[in-house]
Write a protein that holds these residues in place. Sequence first.
Motif, PDB file in Angstrom:
ATOM      1  N   SER A  20       0.840  -1.191   0.000  1.00  0.00           N
ATOM      2  CA  SER A  20       0.000   0.000   0.000  1.00  0.00           C
ATOM      3  C   SER A  20       0.879   1.247   0.000  1.00  0.00           C
ATOM      4  CB  SER A  20      -0.906   0.011   1.232  1.00  0.00           C
ATOM      5  OG  SER A  20      -0.122   0.205   2.397  1.00  0.00           O
ATOM      6  N   ASP A  21       0.271   2.366  -0.273  1.00  0.00           N
ATOM      7  CA  ASP A  21       1.004   3.638  -0.207  1.00  0.00           C
ATOM      8  C   ASP A  21       1.555   3.847   1.198  1.00  0.00           C
ATOM      9  OD1 ASP A  21       0.492   4.187  -2.860  1.00  0.00           O
ATOM     10  OD2 ASP A  21      -1.241   5.458  -2.435  1.00  0.00           O
ATOM     11  N   ARG A  22       0.767   3.483   2.199  1.00  0.00           N
ATOM     12  CA  ARG A  22       1.216   3.631   3.584  1.00  0.00           C
ATOM     13  C   ARG A  22       2.427   2.745   3.869  1.00  0.00           C
ATOM     14  NH1 ARG A  22      -2.703   1.756   8.187  1.00  0.00           N
ATOM     15  NH2 ARG A  22      -2.043  -0.205   7.289  1.00  0.00           N
ATOM     16  N   ASP A  23       2.412   1.506   3.360  1.00  0.00           N
ATOM     17  CA  ASP A  23       3.555   0.611   3.559  1.00  0.00           C
ATOM     18  C   ASP A  23       4.816   1.189   2.923  1.00  0.00           C
ATOM     19  OD1 ASP A  23       1.907  -1.173   4.884  1.00  0.00           O
ATOM     20  OD2 ASP A  23       1.658  -2.500   3.141  1.00  0.00           O
ATOM     21  N   ARG A  24       4.686   1.715   1.722  1.00  0.00           N
ATOM     22  CA  ARG A  24       5.837   2.325   1.051  1.00  0.00           C
ATOM     23  C   ARG A  24       6.313   3.551   1.815  1.00  0.00           C
ATOM     24  NH1 ARG A  24       2.873   0.473  -3.268  1.00  0.00           N
ATOM     25  NH2 ARG A  24       1.830   2.452  -3.649  1.00  0.00           N
ATOM     26  N   ALA A  25       5.382   4.306   2.391  1.00  0.00           N
ATOM     27  CA  ALA A  25       5.759   5.491   3.174  1.00  0.00           C
ATOM     28  C   ALA A  25       6.487   5.095   4.456  1.00  0.00           C
ATOM     29  CB  ALA A  25       4.513   6.315   3.499  1.00  0.00           C
ATOM     30  N   VAL A  26       6.072   4.005   5.084  1.00  0.00           N
ATOM     31  CA  VAL A  26       6.747   3.520   6.291  1.00  0.00           C
ATOM     32  C   VAL A  26       8.189   3.150   5.956  1.00  0.00           C
ATOM     33  CG1 VAL A  26       6.827   1.609   7.953  1.00  0.00           C
ATOM     34  CG2 VAL A  26       4.672   2.783   7.525  1.00  0.00           C
ATOM     35  N   LEU A  27       8.385   2.442   4.861  1.00  0.00           N
ATOM     36  CA  LEU A  27       9.741   2.079   4.454  1.00  0.00           C
ATOM     37  C   LEU A  27      10.569   3.316   4.113  1.00  0.00           C
ATOM     38  CD1 LEU A  27       9.023  -1.090   2.292  1.00  0.00           C
ATOM     39  CD2 LEU A  27      10.037  -0.994   4.584  1.00  0.00           C
ATOM     40  N   ALA A  28       9.933   4.311   3.522  1.00  0.00           N
ATOM     41  CA  ALA A  28      10.650   5.555   3.184  1.00  0.00           C
ATOM     42  C   ALA A  28      11.124   6.270   4.441  1.00  0.00           C
ATOM     43  CB  ALA A  28       9.753   6.465   2.356  1.00  0.00           C
ATOM     44  N   VAL A  29      10.309   6.280   5.493  1.00  0.00           N
ATOM     45  CA  VAL A  29      10.707   6.898   6.757  1.00  0.00           C
ATOM     46  C   VAL A  29      11.921   6.169   7.323  1.00  0.00           C
ATOM     47  CG1 VAL A  29      10.004   7.262   9.170  1.00  0.00           C
ATOM     48  CG2 VAL A  29       8.454   7.884   7.312  1.00  0.00           C
ATOM     49  N   LEU A  62       5.738  -5.390   8.400  1.00  0.00           N
ATOM     50  CA  LEU A  62       6.369  -5.269   7.083  1.00  0.00           C
ATOM     51  C   LEU A  62       7.662  -6.068   6.997  1.00  0.00           C
ATOM     52  CD1 LEU A  62       5.979  -1.544   5.991  1.00  0.00           C
ATOM     53  CD2 LEU A  62       5.201  -3.556   4.755  1.00  0.00           C
ATOM     54  N   LEU A  63       8.395  -6.152   8.085  1.00  0.00           N
ATOM     55  CA  LEU A  63       9.661  -6.879   8.074  1.00  0.00           C
ATOM     56  C   LEU A  63       9.461  -8.364   7.787  1.00  0.00           C
ATOM     57  CD1 LEU A  63      11.625  -5.256  11.014  1.00  0.00           C
ATOM     58  CD2 LEU A  63      11.627  -4.664   8.580  1.00  0.00           C
ATOM     59  N   ASP A  64       8.265  -8.858   8.020  1.00  0.00           N
ATOM     60  CA  ASP A  64       7.957 -10.260   7.745  1.00  0.00           C
ATOM     61  C   ASP A  64       7.221 -10.445   6.420  1.00  0.00           C
ATOM     62  OD1 ASP A  64       9.092 -11.085  10.170  1.00  0.00           O
ATOM     63  OD2 ASP A  64       7.238 -10.611  11.246  1.00  0.00           O
ATOM     64  N   ASP A  65       7.047  -9.374   5.676  1.00  0.00           N
ATOM     65  CA  ASP A  65       6.291  -9.405   4.424  1.00  0.00           C
ATOM     66  C   ASP A  65       7.255  -9.529   3.237  1.00  0.00           C
ATOM     67  OD1 ASP A  65       4.726  -8.814   2.144  1.00  0.00           O
ATOM     68  OD2 ASP A  65       3.404  -7.516   3.322  1.00  0.00           O
ATOM     69  N   VAL A  76      14.902  -3.481   4.576  1.00  0.00           N
ATOM     70  CA  VAL A  76      14.251  -4.580   5.288  1.00  0.00           C
ATOM     71  C   VAL A  76      15.293  -5.503   5.922  1.00  0.00           C
ATOM     72  CG1 VAL A  76      12.772  -6.624   5.036  1.00  0.00           C
ATOM     73  CG2 VAL A  76      12.122  -4.455   3.960  1.00  0.00           C
ATOM     74  N   ASN A  77      16.334  -5.853   5.188  1.00  0.00           N
ATOM     75  CA  ASN A  77      17.360  -6.728   5.760  1.00  0.00           C
ATOM     76  C   ASN A  77      18.098  -6.063   6.911  1.00  0.00           C
ATOM     77  OD1 ASN A  77      17.027  -9.152   4.326  1.00  0.00           O
ATOM     78  ND2 ASN A  77      18.057  -8.278   2.547  1.00  0.00           N
ATOM     79  N   ARG A  78      18.381  -4.769   6.790  1.00  0.00           N
ATOM     80  CA  ARG A  78      19.039  -4.045   7.890  1.00  0.00           C
ATOM     81  C   ARG A  78      18.168  -4.080   9.141  1.00  0.00           C
ATOM     82  NH1 ARG A  78      18.185   0.992   9.686  1.00  0.00           N
ATOM     83  NH2 ARG A  78      17.109   1.636   7.795  1.00  0.00           N
ATOM     84  N   LEU A  79      16.891  -3.794   8.975  1.00  0.00           N
ATOM     85  CA  LEU A  79      15.977  -3.775  10.120  1.00  0.00           C
ATOM     86  C   LEU A  79      15.757  -5.167  10.696  1.00  0.00           C
ATOM     87  CD1 LEU A  79      13.462  -1.150   8.779  1.00  0.00           C
ATOM     88  CD2 LEU A  79      15.119  -0.847  10.625  1.00  0.00           C
ATOM     89  N   ARG A  80      15.774  -6.189   9.860  1.00  0.00           N
ATOM     90  CA  ARG A  80      15.668  -7.555  10.365  1.00  0.00           C
ATOM     91  C   ARG A  80      16.869  -7.896  11.242  1.00  0.00           C
ATOM     92  NH1 ARG A  80      13.609 -11.317   5.283  1.00  0.00           N
ATOM     93  NH2 ARG A  80      11.418 -10.715   5.373  1.00  0.00           N
ATOM     94  N   ARG A  81      18.068  -7.473  10.828  1.00  0.00           N
ATOM     95  CA  ARG A  81      19.272  -7.730  11.631  1.00  0.00           C
ATOM     96  C   ARG A  81      19.174  -7.021  12.982  1.00  0.00           C
ATOM     97  NH1 ARG A  81      21.699  -6.947   6.590  1.00  0.00           N
ATOM     98  NH2 ARG A  81      22.296  -4.823   7.148  1.00  0.00           N
ATOM     99  N   VAL A  82      18.709  -5.782  12.971  1.00  0.00           N
ATOM    100  CA  VAL A  82      18.551  -5.030  14.221  1.00  0.00           C
ATOM    101  C   VAL A  82      17.547  -5.740  15.131  1.00  0.00           C
ATOM    102  CG1 VAL A  82      17.675  -2.866  15.195  1.00  0.00           C
ATOM    103  CG2 VAL A  82      19.209  -2.819  13.223  1.00  0.00           C
TER     104      VAL A  82
END
Length: 90
Positions: A20-29, A62-65, A76-82
């Motif tokens: 969704s647009d919101r999902d893309r915006a979350v990743l952009a943040v 989102l990290l599991d999507d 996503v991979n960086r945040l999964r490691r964290v």
Amino acid sequence: MTALPPDPPDQPAPPSAGLSDRDRAVLAVERQSWTGPGAKERAIRERLGISPTRYYQLLNALLDDRRALEADPVTVNRLRRVREARRGRR
């Protein structure tokens, strides 16, 4: 003016398809760096119109999507490691 032909059916969907647009915006943040205390939380409220708590709930999902991984694998991979490092400390 001529119309473009439709995409062939065997073409893969673009990486962000299904997000969704919101999902893309979350990743952009998450791709941005934040300078001072509270700057990220303020941006979350102003840009997304949601609370930071809700933001982190959405981000964790989102990290599991698979679609999020395809759309932004570096973030996503960086945040999964964290996330895994934090789980390991608990």
